[in-house]
Design a protein around this motif. Structure first.
Motif, PDB file in Angstrom:
ATOM      1  N   ARG A 148     138.769  16.936 -63.965  1.00 28.02           N
ATOM      2  CA  ARG A 148     138.900  15.756 -65.023  1.00 28.02           C
ATOM      3  C   ARG A 148     139.266  16.005 -66.275  1.00 28.02           C
ATOM      4  NH1 ARG A 148     138.073  10.703 -64.403  1.00 28.02           N
ATOM      5  NH2 ARG A 148     137.324  10.950 -62.185  1.00 28.02           N
ATOM      6  N   ALA A 149     138.655  16.985 -66.812  1.00 26.29           N
ATOM      7  CA  ALA A 149     138.943  17.849 -68.235  1.00 26.29           C
ATOM      8  C   ALA A 149     140.219  18.169 -68.334  1.00 26.29           C
ATOM      9  CB  ALA A 149     137.706  18.640 -68.497  1.00 26.29           C
ATOM     10  N   LEU A 150     140.807  18.714 -67.410  1.00 24.19           N
ATOM     11  CA  LEU A 150     142.130  19.386 -67.458  1.00 24.19           C
ATOM     12  C   LEU A 150     143.001  18.392 -67.427  1.00 24.19           C
ATOM     13  CD1 LEU A 150     144.081  21.645 -67.338  1.00 24.19           C
ATOM     14  CD2 LEU A 150     143.909  21.919 -65.018  1.00 24.19           C
ATOM     15  N   ALA A 151     143.047  17.318 -66.503  1.00 25.82           N
ATOM     16  CA  ALA A 151     143.920  16.019 -66.400  1.00 25.82           C
ATOM     17  C   ALA A 151     144.096  15.323 -67.536  1.00 25.82           C
ATOM     18  CB  ALA A 151     143.418  15.281 -65.164  1.00 25.82           C
ATOM     19  N   GLU A 152     142.699  15.181 -68.328  1.00 26.28           N
ATOM     20  CA  GLU A 152     142.721  14.403 -69.667  1.00 26.28           C
ATOM     21  C   GLU A 152     143.474  15.215 -70.923  1.00 26.28           C
ATOM     22  OE1 GLU A 152     141.723  11.650 -70.161  1.00 26.28           O
ATOM     23  OE2 GLU A 152     140.728  11.004 -68.299  1.00 26.28           O
ATOM     24  N   LYS A 153     143.809  16.549 -70.494  1.00 22.43           N
ATOM     25  CA  LYS A 153     144.420  17.111 -71.714  1.00 22.43           C
ATOM     26  C   LYS A 153     145.792  17.326 -71.413  1.00 22.43           C
ATOM     27  CE  LYS A 153     141.993  20.990 -71.274  1.00 22.43           C
ATOM     28  NZ  LYS A 153     141.575  22.336 -71.737  1.00 22.43           N
ATOM     29  N   LEU A 154     146.256  17.173 -70.122  1.00 21.97           N
ATOM     30  CA  LEU A 154     147.683  17.392 -69.908  1.00 21.97           C
ATOM     31  C   LEU A 154     148.837  16.542 -70.272  1.00 21.97           C
ATOM     32  CD1 LEU A 154     147.505  18.488 -66.171  1.00 21.97           C
ATOM     33  CD2 LEU A 154     147.901  19.979 -68.179  1.00 21.97           C
ATOM     34  N   ASP A 155     149.940  16.995 -70.810  1.00 25.67           N
ATOM     35  CA  ASP A 155     150.769  15.899 -71.120  1.00 25.67           C
ATOM     36  C   ASP A 155     151.633  15.496 -69.505  1.00 25.67           C
ATOM     37  OD1 ASP A 155     150.732  15.996 -73.931  1.00 25.67           O
ATOM     38  OD2 ASP A 155     151.810  17.620 -73.933  1.00 25.67           O
ATOM     39  N   TYR A 156     152.215  14.397 -69.877  1.00 29.97           N
ATOM     40  CA  TYR A 156     152.686  13.834 -68.256  1.00 29.97           C
ATOM     41  C   TYR A 156     154.285  13.462 -68.673  1.00 29.97           C
ATOM     42  CZ  TYR A 156     148.119  13.806 -66.599  1.00 29.97           C
ATOM     43  OH  TYR A 156     146.879  14.481 -66.266  1.00 29.97           O
ATOM     44  N   PRO A 157     155.160  14.552 -68.932  1.00 33.72           N
ATOM     45  CA  PRO A 157     156.475  14.169 -68.918  1.00 33.72           C
ATOM     46  C   PRO A 157     157.165  13.580 -67.851  1.00 33.72           C
ATOM     47  CG  PRO A 157     155.671  16.689 -69.283  1.00 33.72           C
ATOM     48  CD  PRO A 157     154.782  15.969 -68.427  1.00 33.72           C
ATOM     49  N   HIS A 158     158.201  12.539 -68.278  1.00 36.87           N
ATOM     50  CA  HIS A 158     158.717  12.018 -67.418  1.00 36.87           C
ATOM     51  C   HIS A 158     160.146  12.439 -66.935  1.00 36.87           C
ATOM     52  CE1 HIS A 158     159.295   7.760 -65.640  1.00 36.87           C
ATOM     53  NE2 HIS A 158     160.627   7.818 -65.939  1.00 36.87           N
ATOM     54  N   TYR A 159     159.639  13.275 -65.871  1.00 36.77           N
ATOM     55  CA  TYR A 159     160.918  14.292 -65.375  1.00 36.77           C
ATOM     56  C   TYR A 159     161.784  13.075 -64.588  1.00 36.77           C
ATOM     57  CZ  TYR A 159     158.058  18.221 -66.424  1.00 36.77           C
ATOM     58  OH  TYR A 159     157.027  19.134 -67.054  1.00 36.77           O
ATOM     59  N   THR A 160     161.433  12.572 -63.715  1.00 40.33           N
ATOM     60  CA  THR A 160     162.210  11.645 -62.807  1.00 40.33           C
ATOM     61  C   THR A 160     161.243  10.291 -62.782  1.00 40.33           C
ATOM     62  OG1 THR A 160     161.413  12.089 -60.773  1.00 40.33           O
ATOM     63  CG2 THR A 160     163.042  13.603 -61.834  1.00 40.33           C
ATOM     64  N   SER A 161     161.883   9.289 -62.086  1.00 41.64           N
ATOM     65  CA  SER A 161     161.204   7.938 -61.966  1.00 41.64           C
ATOM     66  C   SER A 161     159.956   8.232 -60.981  1.00 41.64           C
ATOM     67  CB  SER A 161     162.106   6.912 -61.156  1.00 41.64           C
ATOM     68  OG  SER A 161     162.562   7.459 -59.914  1.00 41.64           O
ATOM     69  N   ARG A 162     159.710   9.333 -60.387  1.00 41.04           N
ATOM     70  CA  ARG A 162     158.675   9.691 -59.315  1.00 41.04           C
ATOM     71  C   ARG A 162     157.790  10.696 -60.037  1.00 41.04           C
ATOM     72  NH1 ARG A 162     161.843  10.852 -53.558  1.00 41.04           N
ATOM     73  NH2 ARG A 162     163.009   8.925 -53.513  1.00 41.04           N
ATOM     74  N   SER A 163     157.922  10.871 -61.230  1.00 37.96           N
ATOM     75  CA  SER A 163     156.885  11.846 -61.919  1.00 37.96           C
ATOM     76  C   SER A 163     155.451  11.200 -61.948  1.00 37.96           C
ATOM     77  CB  SER A 163     157.562  12.200 -63.265  1.00 37.96           C
ATOM     78  OG  SER A 163     158.586  12.996 -63.299  1.00 37.96           O
ATOM     79  N   THR A 164     154.432  11.860 -62.239  1.00 46.93           N
ATOM     80  CA  THR A 164     153.131  11.388 -62.343  1.00 46.93           C
ATOM     81  C   THR A 164     152.988  11.022 -63.528  1.00 46.93           C
ATOM     82  OG1 THR A 164     152.237  12.963 -60.575  1.00 46.93           O
ATOM     83  CG2 THR A 164     150.783  12.002 -62.212  1.00 46.93           C
ATOM     84  N   THR A 165     152.635   9.542 -63.869  1.00 45.69           N
ATOM     85  CA  THR A 165     152.585   8.766 -65.101  1.00 45.69           C
ATOM     86  C   THR A 165     151.468   9.210 -66.287  1.00 45.69           C
ATOM     87  OG1 THR A 165     151.700   7.267 -64.167  1.00 45.69           O
ATOM     88  CG2 THR A 165     153.947   7.246 -64.218  1.00 45.69           C
TER      89      THR A 165
END
Length: 256
Positions: A148-165
């Motif tokens: 959870r801590a790592l997920a909160e720190k990550l950026d979520y680039p919009h590589y494609t329409s299927r990328s994790t948001t």
């Protein structure tokens, strides 16, 4: 700067002989105590040395942890490589092996596709951590608070329409991966590239690496690639058996 690095590194073999005080370190380096103290403090801050209650210094746990990570990574790559080559010969697609180190997931081995269209991935290069199938497997194996801590720190680039948001979607996907014991990236990083991945486990059942098969959809469809999942999992299980010297743990990732 190079002299400073050289002096700092010279401290480590000294402490490998046993704990030493400030004066001993300064004498060995041939520097003033203030210089030796500055170097020791820097190494201490990074966990490479530890100051004991008697004011002597010894090697720090961080150094042992890094050494263990390096040994494990090299070992698993050496063991896995023949299996990766065999899998590549059977399916013809690009095969990767990856590990999780210092909040990054890195490729440590790659066998190229036999087809003209090649992957841009490189050994030693970090993967797109929020979408790559190998990353999902490795991060899903972390204990829940770390996950959870790592997920909160990550950026979520919009590589494609299927990328994790976002973190919520990522954690939900990791939960699914933990339950099923395998992962996919179906156009999440590049629209035209699909990937299926399976875990490589140590004797304790925890993941030490993840391996994957990737292919562009001009060569094989996502559905066709998914049919290779049993073969990919059997390969990962074979690596796990050889690496750990034990029977393969259950396919699903064990809860923590």
């Amino acid at each position: 700067m190079s002299q400073t690095v050289d002096r700092a590194l010279s401290i480590l073999p000294l402490l490998a002989e046993g704990p030493a005080d400030l004066g001993q370190v300064a004498d060995r380096l041939g520097v003033h105590k203030s210089t030796a103290l500055r170097l020791l403090r820097t190494l201490h801050e990074h966990g490479f040395v530890y100051r004991q209650s008697d004011q002597r210094y010894r090697l720090g746990a961080r150094l042992f942890a890094l050494a263990q990570q390096a040994v494990e990574s090299l070992d698993v790559r050496e063991i896995a490589h023949p299996h990766l080559v065999e899998l590549n010969e059977k399916c013809g697609h690009t095969v990767h092996l990856a590990v999780h180190e210092e909040n990054e997931v890195l490729y440590i081995d790659k066998v190229e596709s036999r087809y003209p269209v090649r992957m841009y991935s490189r050994i030693g290069k970090p993967v797109a951590i929020t979408v790559a199938a190998v990353a999902k497997l490795l991060l899903a194996d972390l204990p829940e608070p770390e996950r959870r801590a790592l997920a909160e720190k990550l950026d979520y680039p919009h590589y494609t329409s299927r990328s994790t948001t976002d973190a919520t979607a990522f954690l939900a996907e990791l939960a699914t991966v933990r339950e099923q014991g395998w992962a996919t990236d179906l156009g999440g990083h590049e629209e035209s590239i699909n990937c299926v991945a399976a875990p490589v486990r140590g004797a304790d059942g925890r993941l030490v690496a993840a391996m994957s098969v990737s292919a562009p959809n001009v060569v094989v469809t996502a559905e066709e690639l998914l049919r290779l999942l049993p073969l990919v999992r059997r390969t990962a299980d074979a690596i796990s058996r050889e690496y750990s010297g034990t029977a393969v743990p259950p396919p699903a990732l064990a809860p923590h």
